[in-house]
Write a protein that holds these residues in place. Structure first.
Motif, PDB file in Angstrom:
ATOM      1  N   ALA A 252      61.116  21.850  25.022  1.00 36.44           N
ATOM      2  CA  ALA A 252      60.921  23.012  24.148  1.00 36.44           C
ATOM      3  C   ALA A 252      62.136  23.934  24.199  1.00 36.44           C
ATOM      4  O   ALA A 252      62.549  24.498  23.177  1.00 36.44           O
ATOM      5  N   THR A 253      62.729  24.084  25.385  1.00 39.09           N
ATOM      6  CA  THR A 253      63.944  24.899  25.513  1.00 39.09           C
ATOM      7  C   THR A 253      65.107  24.247  24.784  1.00 39.09           C
ATOM      8  O   THR A 253      65.826  24.892  24.015  1.00 39.09           O
ATOM      9  N   ILE A 254      65.303  22.949  25.015  1.00 40.69           N
ATOM     10  CA  ILE A 254      66.396  22.234  24.364  1.00 40.69           C
ATOM     11  C   ILE A 254      66.267  22.296  22.852  1.00 40.69           C
ATOM     12  O   ILE A 254      67.250  22.477  22.128  1.00 40.69           O
ATOM     13  N   GLY A 255      65.041  22.172  22.361  1.00 37.83           N
ATOM     14  CA  GLY A 255      64.833  22.121  20.924  1.00 37.83           C
ATOM     15  C   GLY A 255      64.729  23.462  20.240  1.00 37.83           C
ATOM     16  O   GLY A 255      64.743  23.510  18.996  1.00 37.83           O
ATOM     17  N   SER A 256      64.663  24.555  20.986  1.00 34.27           N
ATOM     18  CA  SER A 256      64.417  25.858  20.369  1.00 34.27           C
ATOM     19  C   SER A 256      65.456  26.277  19.326  1.00 34.27           C
ATOM     20  O   SER A 256      65.090  26.870  18.305  1.00 34.27           O
TER      21      SER A 256
ATOM     22  N   SER B  73      71.287  12.987  29.265  1.00 32.92           N
ATOM     23  CA  SER B  73      70.386  12.039  29.919  1.00 32.92           C
ATOM     24  C   SER B  73      70.529  10.681  29.256  1.00 32.92           C
ATOM     25  O   SER B  73      71.053  10.570  28.143  1.00 32.92           O
ATOM     26  N   SER B  74      70.047   9.653  29.945  1.00 32.58           N
ATOM     27  CA  SER B  74      70.026   8.325  29.341  1.00 32.58           C
ATOM     28  C   SER B  74      68.857   8.190  28.377  1.00 32.58           C
ATOM     29  O   SER B  74      68.976   7.596  27.312  1.00 32.58           O
ATOM     30  N   GLY B  75      67.698   8.751  28.764  1.00 31.04           N
ATOM     31  CA  GLY B  75      66.532   8.731  27.885  1.00 31.04           C
ATOM     32  C   GLY B  75      66.597   9.870  26.883  1.00 31.04           C
ATOM     33  O   GLY B  75      66.892  11.012  27.246  1.00 31.04           O
ATOM     34  N   THR B  76      66.309   9.561  25.629  1.00 26.74           N
ATOM     35  CA  THR B  76      66.406  10.578  24.572  1.00 26.74           C
ATOM     36  C   THR B  76      65.173  10.580  23.677  1.00 26.74           C
ATOM     37  O   THR B  76      65.229  11.100  22.559  1.00 26.74           O
ATOM     38  N   ASP B  77      64.061  10.027  24.148  1.00 30.35           N
ATOM     39  CA  ASP B  77      62.897   9.870  23.279  1.00 30.35           C
ATOM     40  C   ASP B  77      62.373  11.200  22.748  1.00 30.35           C
ATOM     41  O   ASP B  77      62.107  11.341  21.549  1.00 30.35           O
ATOM     42  N   GLU B  78      62.230  12.205  23.615  1.00 38.48           N
ATOM     43  CA  GLU B  78      61.695  13.488  23.177  1.00 38.48           C
ATOM     44  C   GLU B  78      62.683  14.224  22.274  1.00 38.48           C
ATOM     45  O   GLU B  78      62.300  14.837  21.278  1.00 38.48           O
TER      46      GLU B  78
ATOM     47  N   VAL C  36      60.654  -3.109  39.292  1.00 37.16           N
ATOM     48  CA  VAL C  36      61.406  -1.873  39.070  1.00 37.16           C
ATOM     49  C   VAL C  36      61.482  -1.609  37.573  1.00 37.16           C
ATOM     50  O   VAL C  36      61.942  -2.467  36.801  1.00 37.16           O
ATOM     51  N   LEU C  37      61.056  -0.426  37.146  1.00 37.13           N
ATOM     52  CA  LEU C  37      61.072  -0.055  35.733  1.00 37.13           C
ATOM     53  C   LEU C  37      62.281   0.827  35.459  1.00 37.13           C
ATOM     54  O   LEU C  37      62.415   1.914  36.022  1.00 37.13           O
ATOM     55  N   ALA C  38      63.159   0.346  34.589  1.00 37.08           N
ATOM     56  CA  ALA C  38      64.344   1.106  34.186  1.00 37.08           C
ATOM     57  C   ALA C  38      64.548   0.955  32.684  1.00 37.08           C
ATOM     58  O   ALA C  38      65.664   0.895  32.201  1.00 37.08           O
ATOM     59  N   THR C  39      63.449   0.895  31.951  1.00 42.33           N
ATOM     60  CA  THR C  39      63.493   0.676  30.516  1.00 42.33           C
ATOM     61  C   THR C  39      63.364   1.994  29.771  1.00 42.33           C
ATOM     62  O   THR C  39      62.701   2.923  30.245  1.00 42.33           O
ATOM     63  N   PRO C  40      63.981   2.130  28.603  1.00 45.70           N
ATOM     64  CA  PRO C  40      63.794   3.357  27.817  1.00 45.70           C
ATOM     65  C   PRO C  40      62.337   3.514  27.390  1.00 45.70           C
ATOM     66  O   PRO C  40      61.607   2.520  27.246  1.00 45.70           O
TER      67      PRO C  40
END
Length: 312
Positions: A54-58, A73-78, A198-202
């Motif tokens: 919410a802060t990043i997107g404000s 970050s590596s993950g960018t889903d949100e 080990v889970l390292a998937t997007p």
């Protein structure tokens, strides 16, 4: 008339970031203070180092000239979901590879701590108890890497001295310099023989709750599940059932929800080791992110294609 320099917002946390290209106008924002300039003038946005989307997107709805976003970050889903609500075309880039070694290092630490019973010994130490126990070893165990990108490859490097049998999984079948990478569709059979998963998937719509009740039930008794990707890749309710039954161990650097609130049942689940989403954060991370930001802005100022493009 001299044209107004193109506006760039940088995270305020990078106080020593220098060597940036000329011809751009820079402002820094920490995510909590007032906006440092008019968001409508921003073309290139590097969000502050905070986990709150919410802060990043404000400022995004007011960034009407936005052309590129460089996530740290590596993950960018949100963040991708936030950008999809905007009109026009915005290029989203991630920080793929920058976090790999640090995250792989924590993965190895979580594996060793869980298998060798370090949480149990820590609790005994707090109580002043000398309580010898025999736990499992990592040597010659079978390790399943779900998500074989930079983190998975870096973790395989670290597993070398332990003589593990490593099986690699990605979205589709492919070859790698180390051997075959299996398609994710083969997981139901592959998890049944793995000692460590080990889970390292997007996190994508396809991987949300990928490890649901059915897939967790297919894991062998006493296996260890390590999650370094996103909490939502695992069905938390199903994992809690397996942990309370004593059938599976888990080491989680990410959870659903993230951050994990006080009183959540995961905190007290037997055989579950939790770290607070710190996999990437070592001193070397800052240097890598600075190099990434500098390289991307140099390319942007020159009108060149950006690296690590996730979506447009």
């Amino acid at each position: 008339m001299t044209p107004t320099p193109r506006q760039v917002w940088l995270p305020a946390q990078f106080t020593r970031l220098d060597g940036l290209p000329a011809g751009l106008r820079y402002a820094r924002w920490d995510g909590s203070s007032p906006f440092p300039s008019d968001p409508a003038e921003v073309e290139f946005y590097v969000p502050p180092l905070v986990q709150d989307i919410a802060t990043i997107g404000s400022p995004l709805p007011r960034m009407t000239r936005l052309k590129a976003v460089q996530a740290l970050s590596s993950g960018t889903d949100e963040l991708r979901a936030e950008l999809q609500r905007l009109p026009g075309h915005v290029t989203l880039c991630n920080a793929r590879g920058v976090h790999a070694r640090s995250t792989a290092e924590l993965a190895l630490a979580l594996i060793l701590a869980s298998l060798r019973g370090l949480p149990e010994f820590g609790r005994a130490q707090d109580l002043g108890l000398w309580k010898p126990q025999v736990f499992q070893s990592l040597y010659e165990r079978s390790v399943l890497l779900v998500g074989y990108g930079a983190v998975g490859s870096a973790l395989e490097d670290l597993l070398g001295p332990f003589d593990c049998t490593v099986t690699r999984v990605a979205r589709v079948d492919r070859d790698s310099p180390r051997g075959q990478v299996h398609a994710v569709s083969r997981l139901p059979s592959l998890v049944a023989t793995a000692d460590v998963v080990v889970l390292a998937t997007p996190l994508t719509p396809a991987t949300r709750h990928l490890f649901d009740a059915d897939l967790l039930a297919r894991m062998k008794d006493g296996a260890l599940l390590v999650n370094l990707s996103r909490g939502a890749v695992v069905d938390t309710t199903a994992l809690l059932r397996e942990a309370h039954d004593g059938r599976l161990l888990a080491a989680l650097d990410v959870t659903e929800p993230d951050p994990l609130p006080a009183g959540h049942p995961l905190w007290a689940a037997p055989g579950v080791l939790i770290t607070p989403h710190v996999g990437a954060f070592t001193p070397s991370l800052w240097r890598g992110l600075e190099e990434l930001i500098r390289r991307q802005l140099t390319r942007y100022a020159a009108g060149e294609e950006l690296d690590n493009v996730v979506s447009r």
